[in-house]
Design an enzyme around this catalytic site. Structure first.
Site: not given
Ligand code: MG
Length: 309
Positions: A242, A251, A211, A209, A17-18
């Site tokens: 990003c 991520n 980055h 979460h 997903r991300d």
């Molecule tokens: Mg993310």
């Protein structure tokens, strides 16, 4: 080292997903399905497989139903999906997801840009999703973005973050994932935020979460580990650049995170060889090298190298 570091760490894979939502290349559904199946074989206990936002918003994930319907379900894996509202939830429920992930931001301008609502306007929309999901027997995770800094407003007041966390837990969310959306958090800031936040939400599950935009993600994980945090989100290979800086990493990479944790003697339950197989697959399909350190080393044929202990 502090003694309250848990031995067992949950790594939640958000790449399908991300990661994919931030990639330009749109993969065919069957390749996403094969990738998720490969991820299911690694020992991961949680995979966020897609997003049920309106297909026009995120075209790379417009096949959410097909992906959810096509994957092999491992009983020990939780298959989650992002849902923005009641309509998205209804589609996600029809697709048989295990957990719904809702999202909002801690800063007003990012929230507005991302979901076109003020923070106050967002709560009732999310409340409806949480109530329905819970009544259907599903768990709900909430993502709170810009906790450590906002691309438009800069620093975000911790009081504001705490108030939103309060509202989300009161709503009934099972887990709250605090996002460092722009990769600006530093380990001391993580320490300060968790020192205030964790005692206030003793009964709530907190995930982080991070980055890696500025290379600080693993240092921040270390900071959070020392507070007893046991759940971290990551994306295999660091998939998903990003969105604010071309070429910059986004991520935190699952493979880099798992390597560090296992080297520290912590247990992720993840088989790194199988993780590598899953990374080989997606890298080949996307036709470009993934940015994680593990992937870079793999290119130099040193991916599996470890010093003898
Ligand atoms: Mg993310």
């Amino acid at each position: 080292m502090r003694s309250d570091i848990s031995k067992r760490i949950n790594v939640k894979e958000v790449g399908p997903r991300d990661g994919l939502q931030n990639e330009k290349i749109i993969l065919p559904s069957d390749e996403k399905i094969q990738w998720i199946n490969a991820l299911s074989n690694t020992g991961l206990s949680y995979i966020e497989i897609t997003s049920f936002v309106h297909p026009d918003w995120i075209p790379p994930l417009s096949d959410a139903q097909d992906v959810a319907a096509g994957i092999e379900r491992h009983p020990e894996v939780t298959y989650a999906a992002l849902v923005p509202n009641q309509r998205g939830l209804e589609r996600a429920l029809m697709a048989g997801i295990d957990e719904a992930s809702i999202f909002m931001s801690a800063s007003e301008s990012h929230n507005r840009k991302n979901i076109n609502k003020t923070i106050e306007e967002t709560f009732p929309v999310l409340q409806e999703v949480v109530s329905t999901a819970k009544s259907e027997g599903k768990t709900v995770r909430a993502y709170l973005s810009t906790v450590f800094g906002c691309p438009y407003e800069g620093p975000v007041a911790l009081e504001k973050v705490l108030n939103i966390c309060d509202r989300l837990f009161t709503m009934g969310v099972d887990e709250l994932s605090l996002g460092d959306t722009i990769g600006i958090a530093n380990p001391l800031q993580v320490d300060e935020v968790l020192t205030k936040l964790l005692p206030r939400f003793k009964d709530g599950k907190i995930a982080l979460h991070f980055h890696n935009t500025r290379g600080m993600a693993l240092a921040n994980v270390w900071s959070a580990l020392q507070h007893g945090v046991t759940t971290f989100d990551a994306s295999l290979g660091g998939l998903g650049g990003c969105p604010y800086a071309k070429g910059a990493s986004g991520n935190l990479a699952t493979d880099d995170l798992v390597f560090m944790l296992e080297e520290m003697g912590l247990d992720t339950g993840i088989d790194e060889n199988k993780l590598r197989t899953a990374a080989d697959f997606i890298e080949e399909r996307l036709g470009k090298p993934l940015p994680s350190h593990q992937r870079q080393l793999q290119k130099l044929n040193q991916g599996g190298a470890r010093f003898a202990k």
